[in-house]
Design a protein around this motif. Structure first.
Motif, PDB file in Angstrom:
ATOM      1  N   HIS A   1       0.788  -1.238   0.000  1.00  0.00           N
ATOM      2  CA  HIS A   1       0.000   0.000   0.000  1.00  0.00           C
ATOM      3  C   HIS A   1       0.822   1.292   0.000  1.00  0.00           C
ATOM      4  N   HIS A   2       2.131   1.213   0.144  1.00  0.00           N
ATOM      5  CA  HIS A   2       2.964   2.420   0.037  1.00  0.00           C
ATOM      6  C   HIS A   2       3.665   2.517  -1.324  1.00  0.00           C
TER       7      HIS A   2
ATOM      8  N   ASN B   1      -3.549   3.271  -1.024  1.00  0.00           N
ATOM      9  CA  ASN B   1      -2.496   4.276  -1.039  1.00  0.00           C
ATOM     10  C   ASN B   1      -3.065   5.682  -1.147  1.00  0.00           C
TER      11      ASN B   1
END
Length: 330
Positions: free
Chosen positions: A204-205, A229
């Motif tokens: 998610h980053h 994100n």
């Protein structure tokens, strides 16, 4: 009633929305006078925007403000998520049933009206409270985006679970690179969580151009992760950390350019209303007005009420194509 950034300039103003602590105890009631002490306490506990009642506004009932999730429901979800997080600390295990209950409750109670917003009316007394409230807000926004993408219920649930638990690894180690793999491993231990969920937590980053911690780019990033994100970025920006209003948060995300997937950005922008109801604005014709309602299919072009020659006139920017919002008055 208007939306304002919480600063000392609001001293003496009348609060337009009730504020609760994360345990459901009334912290400051609607109609209270904002003192410097109250403003400082609210700021210290994570409140950065409030609705205030204008002395010169005799048409407050026209401003439609709805909650995406009712406060009392959200408070119950925060309590349940804290139980999950405390279990992680003690048992190193994530309870699937409790997490599913939270997502199912959100899905059953979410208000998808164009006039519903995530109202910042819950104080955060510690890091666990902040993490819990942030995680639920990211889950809500991700679910809205998934709904707008026409996901089926199974996909929405798995996306919601990933969004809710995207930062669960921070309970073990608060490091941008490490907490994602720690969260991934935690969820993978429980066979109830699907690969789509723990993969999204792990990624998610990641950014579209490969500048994220894992160096993944483009199609190598799972779509759920891209949604989480952008939801995470947005919620961080409008929280105490970023301390900006929605239109500014959207501008900052837009400025990321090719770091954000263009399709996901379009889904996001159709899910978030840039100018919340109650915001004071100046139009490009010089008139000052107040946002009173939204247009479902035009999130950047709301309905503005303007006082001209002693009477109210209304400009629907969906139809008044030569008009646009030039400036927000804080």
């Amino acid at each position: 009633m208007r939306l304002a950034i919480l600063t000392q300039n609001l001293e003496g103003k009348i609060l337009g929305n009730t504020v609760y602590n994360e345990n459901g105890v009334l912290f400051l009631k609607e109609g209270s006078v904002l003192t410097l002490t109250a403003i400082k306490r609210l700021q210290n506990m994570g409140i950065n925007t409030v609705y205030i009642k204008d002395d010169d506004n005799d048409n407050d009932n026209e401003i439609i403000v709805q909650e995406t999730i009712e406060t009392q429901i959200k408070l119950k979800l925060i309590k349940l998520l804290k139980e999950i997080f405390n279990d992680v600390k003690v048992k190193n295990y994530v309870d699937y049933d409790k997490a599913y209950e939270i997502i199912d409750t959100i899905i059953q109670n979410i208000n998808l009206s164009e006039n519903a917003i995530l109202i910042n009316n819950l104080t955060k007394s510690d890091s666990l409270s902040y993490l819990s409230i942030h995680s639920i807000d990211v889950a809500i926004l991700s679910i809205i985006i998934g709904t707008n993408k026409k996901y089926d219920m199974k996909k929405i649930i798995n996306l919601g679970l990933a969004a809710l638990l995207h930062d669960v690894g921070k309970l073990i180690e608060n490091n941008k690179e490490h907490h994602t793999i720690l969260g991934y491993n935690l969820l993978k231990q429980n066979s109830m969580f699907k690969p789509t969920t723990f993969t999204a937590v792990y990624q998610h980053h990641e950014m579209e151009d490969g500048s994220g911690p894992l160096g993944l780019k483009g199609d190598n990033i799972f779509e759920f992760a891209k949604i989480i994100n952008i939801s995470d970025l947005y919620m961080n920006l409008i929280s105490k950390e970023g301390n900006v209003l929605p239109h500014e948060a959207i501008e900052r995300i837009s400025a990321l350019g090719n770091k954000i997937n263009s399709e996901i950005y379009r889904n996001f922008i159709s899910s978030v209303y840039c100018y919340p109801n109650g915001l004071r604005v100046i139009l490009n014709n010089g008139l000052e007005g107040l946002v009173i309602a939204q247009n479902k299919n035009m999130t950047t072009r709301p309905i503005i009420r303007v006082k001209e020659n002693g009477r109210y006139n209304y400009y629907n920017l969906e139809k008044e194509l030569t008009l646009f919002i030039e400036k927000v008055i804080l």
